[in-house]
Scaffold this active site. Sequence first.
Site, PDB file in Angstrom:
ATOM      1  N   ASP A 194      -3.372   2.518  -5.722  1.00  0.00           N
ATOM      2  CA  ASP A 194      -2.160   2.609  -4.901  1.00  0.00           C
ATOM      3  C   ASP A 194      -1.877   1.368  -4.076  1.00  0.00           C
ATOM      4  OD1 ASP A 194      -4.286   2.880  -3.170  1.00  0.00           O
ATOM      5  OD2 ASP A 194      -3.453   4.566  -2.057  1.00  0.00           O
ATOM      6  N   GLU A 195      -2.531   0.251  -4.338  1.00  0.00           N
ATOM      7  CA  GLU A 195      -2.243  -0.960  -3.574  1.00  0.00           C
ATOM      8  C   GLU A 195      -2.547  -2.209  -4.388  1.00  0.00           C
ATOM      9  OE1 GLU A 195      -4.680  -1.376  -0.024  1.00  0.00           O
ATOM     10  OE2 GLU A 195      -6.168  -0.039  -0.889  1.00  0.00           O
ATOM     11  N   ASP A 219       0.846  -1.192   0.000  1.00  0.00           N
ATOM     12  CA  ASP A 219       0.000   0.000   0.000  1.00  0.00           C
ATOM     13  C   ASP A 219       0.882   1.244   0.000  1.00  0.00           C
ATOM     14  OD1 ASP A 219      -1.867   1.977   0.368  1.00  0.00           O
ATOM     15  OD2 ASP A 219      -2.635   1.234   2.277  1.00  0.00           O
TER      16      ASP A 219
END
Length: 397
Positions: free
Chosen positions: A106-107, A9
């Site tokens: 974003d992860e 993350d």
Amino acid sequence: MACSILLCDANSFFASVHQALDPALRGRPVIVAGRETTRHGIVLAASYEAKRGYGIKTGMTVREARSLCPEGIFISPRHDLYIEFSTRLLRIMRDFTPLVEPFSIDEAWLDVRGCRELHGSPLAIARRLKKRIKDEVGITTSIGLGPSKLLAKMAAEMQKPDGLTVLDYPDVPKKMWPLPVKELFGVGPRMEAHLAKLGIHTIGDLARFPVEVLVKRFGVVGQILHQCAHGVDYSPVDPHSLERVKSIGHQITLPRDYQGYEEIEVVLLELAELVARRVRLGGYLGRTVALSLKDPEFNWLGRSYTLPHYTDTAADIYSAARQLLRRHWPPWRPVRLVGVSLAGLVPATVRQEDLFGRVEKQARLNRACDRLKNRYGERIIHPAVSLTKAGVLYARG
């Protein structure tokens, strides 16, 4: 080897991107938000300096954020940059394993069970992954390791920023059960309210609650919630998950009401370019173009058109969206929000060639543009009309 699922993350991703690009912003309260003069005046992301030092939260109005953090550095969002950085993160992850499943911009999850001979233990891989992303991309990450996707996700949330946490089944009663039930992955505000009516306030309360009552109240969801509270999750890391996405789209609230086809069609072209780029990054094609429009009174219109062929090209998406606009929206009616999407997605391997080679010629052009964007960023090439006053996705100047 039991804890061989990673969830990586990126910390405060939008704000971190700007800090990576401008070293002068590092260590300072950076707040990514829409402009108060437009209708995007809320906080989209904030650096940890802004979150911890001033209490800035996502969704807060810009006015409230300024009152809490007068010395904050407010930056307008740059979605082209975020897509570029997200692509770079995924490339690094795939250097360690092909089993990478993106969860958001974003992860992503990684399954590294078969990578010990190449890259070492899962913990060693996590450390190397963190270092490579920090060295090559310039942002920090929090990584969770667990025997399942659920526990890896929960672990990643436990230490931010720049964390590395292992959460195995024996750790669940001590580390997970004391947490509020809303912290359990998959429990939203509405489910939290329903559980509170049953006296369930922590994950431990949920784990100890009679499963038959949960099933009677929530059906199969109750069974899944009870399993999750014990850390049980059987879903595999699926690198092909995006292939089952029903559609890819993007919508934007305009900085002012647009009126007349000429202005609106500039935005349609920009959105078509963005959607086509995301479709190609995912490795698929689509047939059904959908247009969404909203007027200043929040009246909404949605229409779609199915193309005779599959495509990943902005020109095809734009042409269909433009036809829908002119067919269903009168030119005198102002527009507040515009959205474009492509549905009916299939793997790009099904591309059908045409007799005169137009499809392959366009595909070569798309690949050339994508290579430029991959190397130099999303802003390196874009429609010329984006430089006009009607353009919204690219900063002018």
